[in-house]
Design a protein around this motif. Structure first.
Motif, short mmCIF file in Angstrom:
data_model
loop_
_atom_site.label_atom_id
_atom_site.label_comp_id
_atom_site.label_asym_id
_atom_site.label_seq_id
_atom_site.Cartn_x
_atom_site.Cartn_y
_atom_site.Cartn_z
N TYR A 37 -36.15 -5.45 36.98
CA TYR A 37 -34.85 -5.10 37.54
C TYR A 37 -33.80 -5.37 36.46
O TYR A 37 -34.06 -6.09 35.50
CB TYR A 37 -34.53 -5.96 38.76
N GLN A 39 -29.30 -6.00 36.00
CA GLN A 39 -27.98 -6.15 36.63
C GLN A 39 -26.92 -6.16 35.54
O GLN A 39 -26.92 -7.04 34.67
CB GLN A 39 -27.91 -7.44 37.46
N ARG A 43 -22.03 -4.93 38.85
CA ARG A 43 -22.89 -4.00 39.56
C ARG A 43 -24.01 -4.76 40.25
O ARG A 43 -24.32 -5.90 39.92
CB ARG A 43 -23.47 -2.96 38.59
N GLU A 44 -24.62 -4.10 41.24
CA GLU A 44 -25.73 -4.72 41.94
C GLU A 44 -27.01 -4.64 41.10
O GLU A 44 -27.14 -3.76 40.24
CB GLU A 44 -25.95 -4.01 43.28
N ARG A 45 -27.91 -5.54 41.40
CA ARG A 45 -29.19 -5.50 40.73
C ARG A 45 -29.95 -4.24 41.16
O ARG A 45 -29.97 -3.90 42.33
CB ARG A 45 -30.01 -6.75 41.08
N GLU A 46 -30.58 -3.58 40.18
CA GLU A 46 -31.29 -2.35 40.48
C GLU A 46 -32.69 -2.38 39.90
O GLU A 46 -32.94 -3.00 38.86
CB GLU A 46 -30.53 -1.14 39.92
#
Length: 119
Positions: A37, A39, A43-46
């Protein structure tokens, strides 16, 4: 004690490459689906990429398809992320994740490694 230790991050110019590694200990590595993942600030973790434990099937975020490759070595308890053609928008902290759902859900994270793509 479960540990996921990432390494390989750093500063790279656009178009460059990096290889991240995540060494796992304290788990039966072959039972876990492994993922990377990221981040970025604000921003959100993706999810970037994941690889299953048995068949080794992989999946990728659309933004990295064709540029990143995830792989695993069950003998070394290690998962890798080869990142090519890096772009400034790939700049983020990259986290390793280990997930096992059978017989119970177990979910572990590494501490993260910084990747900065800049000229």
């Amino acid at each position: 004690q479960v540990q996921l230790v990432e390494s390989g991050g750093g500063l790279v110019q656009p178009g460059g490459s990096l290889r991240l590694s995540c060494a796992a200990s304290g788990v039966t590595f072959s039972r876990y689906r492994m993922s990377w993942y990221r981040q970025a600030p604000g921003r959100e973790r993706e999810l970037v990429a994941s690889i299953t434990n048995l068949s080794g099937s992989t999946n990728y975020a659309d933004s990295v398809k064709g540029r990143f490759t995830i792989s695993r070595d069950n003998a070394k308890n290690t998962v890798y992320l080869q990142m090519n053609s890096l772009k400034p928008e790939d700049t983020a902290v990259y986290y390793c994740n280990a997930l096992c759902t059978i017989p119970t859900r177990l979910n572990y994270w590494g501490q993260g490694t910084q990747v900065t793509v800049s000229s």
